[in-house]
Design an enzyme around this catalytic site. Structure first.
Site, PDB file in Angstrom:
ATOM      1  CG  ASN A 112      -2.084   1.004   1.289  1.00 36.55           C
ATOM      2  OD1 ASN A 112      -2.397   1.284   0.493  1.00 36.55           O
ATOM      3  ND2 ASN A 112      -2.466   1.897   2.663  1.00 36.55           N
ATOM      4  CG  HIS A 114      -0.894   6.707   4.874  1.00 37.95           C
ATOM      5  ND1 HIS A 114      -2.282   6.398   4.458  1.00 37.95           N
ATOM      6  CD2 HIS A 114      -0.712   7.023   5.313  1.00 37.95           C
ATOM      7  CE1 HIS A 114      -2.891   6.802   5.145  1.00 37.95           C
ATOM      8  NE2 HIS A 114      -2.006   8.062   6.025  1.00 37.95           N
ATOM      9  CB  SER A 141       5.464   5.398   4.234  1.00 35.66           C
ATOM     10  OG  SER A 141       5.507   6.119   5.049  1.00 35.66           O
ATOM     11  CG  ASP A 150      -3.420   3.646   6.885  1.00 38.85           C
ATOM     12  OD1 ASP A 150      -3.009   2.948   5.644  1.00 38.85           O
ATOM     13  OD2 ASP A 150      -3.817   4.238   6.870  1.00 38.85           O
TER      14      ASP A 150
HETATM   15  C1  GRF Z   1      -2.256   8.849  -2.939  1.00 42.91           C
HETATM   16  O1  GRF Z   1      -2.122   9.978  -2.464  1.00 42.91           O
HETATM   17  C2  GRF Z   1      -2.533   7.547  -1.902  1.00 42.91           C
HETATM   18  O2  GRF Z   1      -1.278   7.937  -1.471  1.00 42.91           O
HETATM   19  C3  GRF Z   1      -3.505   7.030  -1.334  1.00 42.91           C
HETATM   20  O3  GRF Z   1      -4.699   7.851  -1.958  1.00 42.91           O
HETATM   21  C4  GRF Z   1      -4.087   8.306  -3.128  1.00 42.91           C
HETATM   22  C5  GRF Z   1      -3.766   7.795  -4.597  1.00 42.91           C
HETATM   23  O4  GRF Z   1      -4.204   8.350  -5.155  1.00 42.91           O
HETATM   24  N1  GRF Z   1      -3.805   6.255  -0.580  1.00 42.91           N
HETATM   25  P1  GRF Z   1      -4.005   8.132  -6.879  1.00 42.91           P
HETATM   26  O5  GRF Z   1      -5.968   7.157  -6.991  1.00 42.91           O
HETATM   27  O6  GRF Z   1      -2.744   6.615  -7.309  1.00 42.91           O
HETATM   28  O7  GRF Z   1      -3.963   9.038  -8.171  1.00 42.91           O
END
Ligand code: GRF
Length: 226
Positions: A112, A114, A141, A150
């Protein structure tokens, strides 16, 4: 590359899909030795579905039907992941919490990203909360997914300075630009069998990481994402 075939990955999205696209472009350019077997969205309105198809990827929508509950959704998701042969599951803006059993099935094979310097600012609205708290530093991260939200072992982080006059949007844009660099990089490390999870320890090139890789301070990372 030591493996006989390219690592097959599935990318799970709920929204715009910019991280999905960054990983897909890195694969297409040969910078990451992985094949995107399928992009799966949990909502038909996700802009990332259109983007994935524009990039020539197979994109599927699996929506949780009202009343059917999480088990039915996860069963359909599991079938899809098995059907496309996914060896690594990449959550990229996927807004659904998966059950402990589901996550356990993919232990060490689910990532993931985050938008915070974990373990700080788990959960939602990280950019707003960082601004409200008056932090001077923020970031993002990439971590292995465990059943703690998370909370899985962190692999790689990137940080940005919070600037005077920053809004949620300006801060998010700078964080996102770094996400598009570090996420493909981490996928590449796994695809070339350099990075793995052993228990709760992240192991790179056979050595336990004592701290997350840090962009842009890590020279190899800087080169690989230049
Ligand atoms: C990103 O900021 C990621 O960190 C978070 O959700 C957002 C996703 O953006 N988990 P995208 O859909 O990849 O443009």
């Amino acid at each position: 590359m030591t493996r006989a075939h390219q690592l097959k990955v599935a990318i799970l999205i709920s929204g715009r899909g910019s991280n999905m696209a960054a990983i897909a472009r890195a694969c297409a350019a040969g910078r990451v030795q992985a094949t995107i077997a399928r992009v799966i969205a949990d909502r038909a309105t996700a802009a990332g579905v259109v983007l994935a198809r524009q990039l020539g990827l197979e994109a599927e929508v699996i929506e949780a039907r009202e009343g059917a509950g999480r088990a039915a959704f996860e069963a359909a998701l599991m079938r899809s992941l098995q059907d496309c042969g996914a060896e690594l599951v990449i959550l990229a803006g996927f807004m659904r919490i998966l059950s402990a059993d589901f996550v356990q099935h993919f232990a060490g094979r689910m990532l993931n990203i985050h938008p915070s310097l974990l373990p700080q600012y788990k959960g939602l609205n990280t950019h707003r909360r960082v601004l409200e708290a008056g932090e001077r530093e923020h970031g993002t991260s990439v971590h292995f997914v465990t059943d703690e939200l998370d909370g899985g072992p962190v692999i790689c982080q990137a940080r940005v300075a919070v600037l005077a006059g920053d809004s949620e949007q300006t801060l998010e844009a700078r964080v996102l630009a770094l996400e598009h660099r570090i996420y493909p990089y981490v996928v590449g490390l796994i695809a070339t069998d350099r990075l793995e999870l052993r228990g709760h320890t992240v192991v790179l090139d056979g050595r336990a990481l004592t701290a997350p890789l840090f962009y842009p301070h890590d020279d190899e990372l800087k080169q690989a994402t230049a």
